[in-house]
Design an enzyme around this catalytic site. Structure first.
Site, short mmCIF file in Angstrom:
data_model
loop_
_atom_site.label_atom_id
_atom_site.label_comp_id
_atom_site.label_asym_id
_atom_site.label_seq_id
_atom_site.Cartn_x
_atom_site.Cartn_y
_atom_site.Cartn_z
N GLU A 39 14.84 3.15 29.74
CA GLU A 39 15.15 3.15 28.41
C GLU A 39 15.04 4.79 27.95
O GLU A 39 14.10 5.33 28.46
CB GLU A 39 14.36 2.68 27.22
N GLU B 130 7.70 -2.40 27.56
CA GLU B 130 6.70 -1.44 26.70
C GLU B 130 5.14 -2.13 26.22
O GLU B 130 4.93 -2.40 25.09
CB GLU B 130 7.19 -1.02 25.34
#
Length: 341
Positions: free
Chosen positions: A275, A166
């Site tokens: 995710e 991320e």
């Protein structure tokens, strides 16, 4: 997600995989199967979205067998950069005690024929400073991946390198150079058969790929040739702000998945949703289940998914799929398990 949240191979196989990959290696050419599984979190605990560190809590290996029995064949294994190198970003070695715990997870996964994503869970940062943008140098980042690629693989094709969790709030063109340095380091270390996950911006959100914010990352090249081994990393949560911090889901994200699938096909690329997840609610049982089914139907453009999260999370955590006394929770049974390979 936006919270605080390696190898003995048969010598014959290792030798074969280490050979030049000019196109005549069957193992090099093989495609990934449809993938589905979980994140086993804990080795990343204490890392916040600014790359600051705390205290890890690596899980044991028992959940690997549990989820494989459920049908999982993909395990994403998050780890903090600081923990991997003993809090020295320029370290020339991995921290032995921590890495032994982490490597045990990797070994448990690949020894059973499943796939392990090695995930550096630092949000493109080290203690608040961005890689290649005032923080650790691209060479520091490349050195980390040299260490991991050397230690983790023995050229095992079931290892997937997840370069960074991320990235956010950075210059994407500059970030592409950092990613290229890591890719080059992995290949130079001899890990030439593995897939690599290319992390986008905006917390690796799906939209950033098909809306063009991550276009600079499409220019990252693979020293072994082509782009078939460079997969795009995608995250998608279905709560109100797509953050994965709320118990209720408000969308199944099939519209986003459709746009991503079309864009991937148009650009000749493939992705993994590394995710996604949901709360212990009826809305998420429905929406997450529909989203994972959509991923299943979009194979091979979208190769699969890893749900967040099990491992060291307490079963009471809002997105937990950690089994209790060997029993899966209702969200996992209803939404995840039917969509595993």
């Amino acid at each position: 997600m936006k919270t605080a949240t390696l190898l003995a191979a048969l010598s014959v196989l290792a030798g074969a995989l280490a050979a030049p990959l000019a196109g005549d290696s069957a193992l090099h050419r093989r495609s990934l199967p449809r993938l589905g599984g979980v994140n086993l979190a804990g080795c990343d605990f204490g890392i916040d979205i600014y790359g600051n560190s705390g205290t890890p809590a690596c899980p044991g290996t028992e959940q690997v067998g549990h989820f494989i029995a459920d049908g999982a064949n993909l395990f994403r294994l998050p780890a903090g950069w600081q923990y991997l190198v003993g809090n020295n970003q320029a370290s020339t070695s991995l921290a032995p005690d921590f890495f032994a715990q982490y490597d045990a997870l990797v070994q448990a996964v690949i020894s059973k024929g499943a796939y392990a994503i090695i995930d550096v869970h630092n949000y493109a940062r080290w203690n608040g400073a961005i890689i290649g943008q005032g923080g650790p140098s691209n060479q520091d980042f490349a050195n980390l991946w040299t260490l991991l690629a050397t230690k983790v693989t023995s050229n095992d094709p079931n290892v997937i390198f997840g370069l960074m969790n991320e990235p956010h709030d950075l210059d994407v063109s500059t970030w592409a150079g950092s990613v290229q340095a890591a890719v080059n380091a992995i290949r130079a270390a001899g890990a030439t058969s593995q897939y690599i996950l290319i992390p986008g911006t905006g917390f690796t959100n799906a939209n950033a790929w098909f809306q063009g914010q991550d276009n600079a990352l499409l220019g990252v090249t693979d020293p072994v040739g082509g782009t078939d081994k460079l997969l795009l990393d995608v995250h998608r949560y279905n709560d109100v702000d797509f953050s994965g911090t709320h118990a209720e889901c408000t969308t199944n994200s099939l519209d986003v998945l459709s746009s991503l699938d079309s864009w991937l096909k148009g650009n000749g690329r493939k992705a993994i949703v590394s995710e996604t997840g949901g709360g212990h609610t009826t809305s998420c049982e429905t929406d997450l289940g529909e989203f994972l089914n959509g991923i299943k139907e979009d194979y091979p453009s979208v190769l699969g998914f890893a749900v967040w999260a099990a491992g060291s999370f307490d079963p009471s955590y809002v997105l937990s799929i950690t089994p209790t006394n060997g029993v899966d929770n209702q969200l996992f049974d209803i939404a995840v398990k039917p969509n595993l390979p």
